[in-house]
Design an enzyme around this catalytic site. Sequence first.
Site, PDB file in Angstrom:
ATOM      1  N   GLU A 137       0.800  -1.169  -0.021  1.00  0.00           N
ATOM      2  CA  GLU A 137       0.058  -0.029   0.129  1.00  0.00           C
ATOM      3  C   GLU A 137       0.692   1.238   0.049  1.00  0.00           C
ATOM      4  O   GLU A 137       0.823   2.265   0.995  1.00  0.00           O
ATOM      5  CB  GLU A 137      -1.070   0.048   1.245  1.00  0.00           C
ATOM      6  CG  GLU A 137      -2.055  -1.241   1.295  1.00  0.00           C
ATOM      7  CD  GLU A 137      -2.946  -1.152   0.170  1.00  0.00           C
ATOM      8  OE1 GLU A 137      -2.867  -0.316  -0.540  1.00  0.00           O
ATOM      9  OE2 GLU A 137      -3.670  -2.135  -0.017  1.00  0.00           O
ATOM     10  N   ASP A 264     -20.459   5.313   9.125  1.00  0.00           N
ATOM     11  CA  ASP A 264     -21.123   5.094   8.062  1.00  0.00           C
ATOM     12  C   ASP A 264     -20.995   3.737   7.764  1.00  0.00           C
ATOM     13  O   ASP A 264     -20.068   2.787   8.141  1.00  0.00           O
ATOM     14  CB  ASP A 264     -20.275   5.780   6.728  1.00  0.00           C
ATOM     15  CG  ASP A 264     -21.240   5.433   5.394  1.00  0.00           C
ATOM     16  OD1 ASP A 264     -22.375   5.724   5.504  1.00  0.00           O
ATOM     17  OD2 ASP A 264     -20.515   5.246   4.439  1.00  0.00           O
TER      18      ASP A 264
END
Length: 418
Positions: A137, A264
Amino acid sequence: MIRLRTNTVYLPDIVGKGYGDFWRFKGRYKVVKGSRASKKSSTQSLKVITEIVENPHINWLVVRKVERTLRDSCFAQLKWAIRRLQLDRYFKCSTSPLEITYIPTGQKILFRGLDDPLKVTSITVDVGSLCRLWVEEAFELTSEEAFDRLDESIRGRLPEGMYHQVVLTFNPWSDKHWLKKRFFDADSPNILAITTNYLCNEFLSESDLILFEEMKKNPRRYRTAGLGEWGIVEGLVFDNWEERVFDVEEITKRPSVKSAFGMDFGYVNDPSTLFCGLVDTVAREIYVFDEMYQKGMSNEDIIEKVTEMGYAKERIRADSAEPKSIAYLRKHGLRNIRSAKKGPDSIRAGISLIQDYKIIIHPRCVNFLTEINSYTWDKDKFDNMINKPIDDFNHLMDAMRYAMEEFDGRKGVRLMTY
């Protein structure tokens, strides 16, 4: 082919196609940008284990920006590679410290996070040489200077025929990242920079392929998450931010600071997220100090994770589209979670509120940094920007909006009470 006593495996059948140049390259830098499910991390994991077995001098250092993300990513991926190569009996995997040892020789695979620079610069090995580095990453590394320091740690004299190598793997969310200019725009025999995507992954199931077919309905997302091409970033929604290390306790002591938590919901394709912030209402600053960002979380998983993070008692505003989930979370441990307010133009109003603040992001919030770097205004069919954000890179952005509702003092806006 790898042979170890009773074990014989044929590597081409395990690795598959599309990575021949990557597997054979012996220059300093191997850089792979790719879409999701492009096999880049799986292939690299197989390469790490294969090199350890084939060469008694090689040791690997595996790095991500934040140390806490290593266990569930690179460490788990390398354990998978060991099993895939049928080498379980030859490797010892430990979590304290986080490392993998090749038992026959004592060679090591070491794991470090760039959030503790001293641990990275002071690494030594007892057997062989620390001549390999894998940065997973790598898009999380917003500082090229930080990478240079890391790169310089892989050095020293090696036996004849050996070489140092740095491998970087990442998803190419933004064409503005230093990785593009440094490696993909360069012309050097010492660099192999390639792009891969799901089309070279012959191990995908039919249901996996259907997800990518569905993704084609969103050309912008398919370009990056599907084909592995650079994301074209124009018209960022938020440019009022900076990445900076800060002391959470010091900020908390300010009399003008209040905490702000927003959630969320996601599941299969989208992550469930938790935004953790401190809001200085006088200085007009938002300090982003922690995050949750994970796919496939059940309500029980969310409760367990938020509790483990230490935020079970915090006031959390969550996506009102999931009232059943909110009711369940409140009943089973997150007693202060409530539905966020939604209504006409609530997204644009929330964005407008946040744009009045400066956002300071702690470097450990890597997913928040990726989203805010890629969250842009949408375009119409004529390629003109419109006053509406894209429906992408918005999971933590939405959670931040929910968290900030308490600080919207406009007349007529209903704020939640507890």
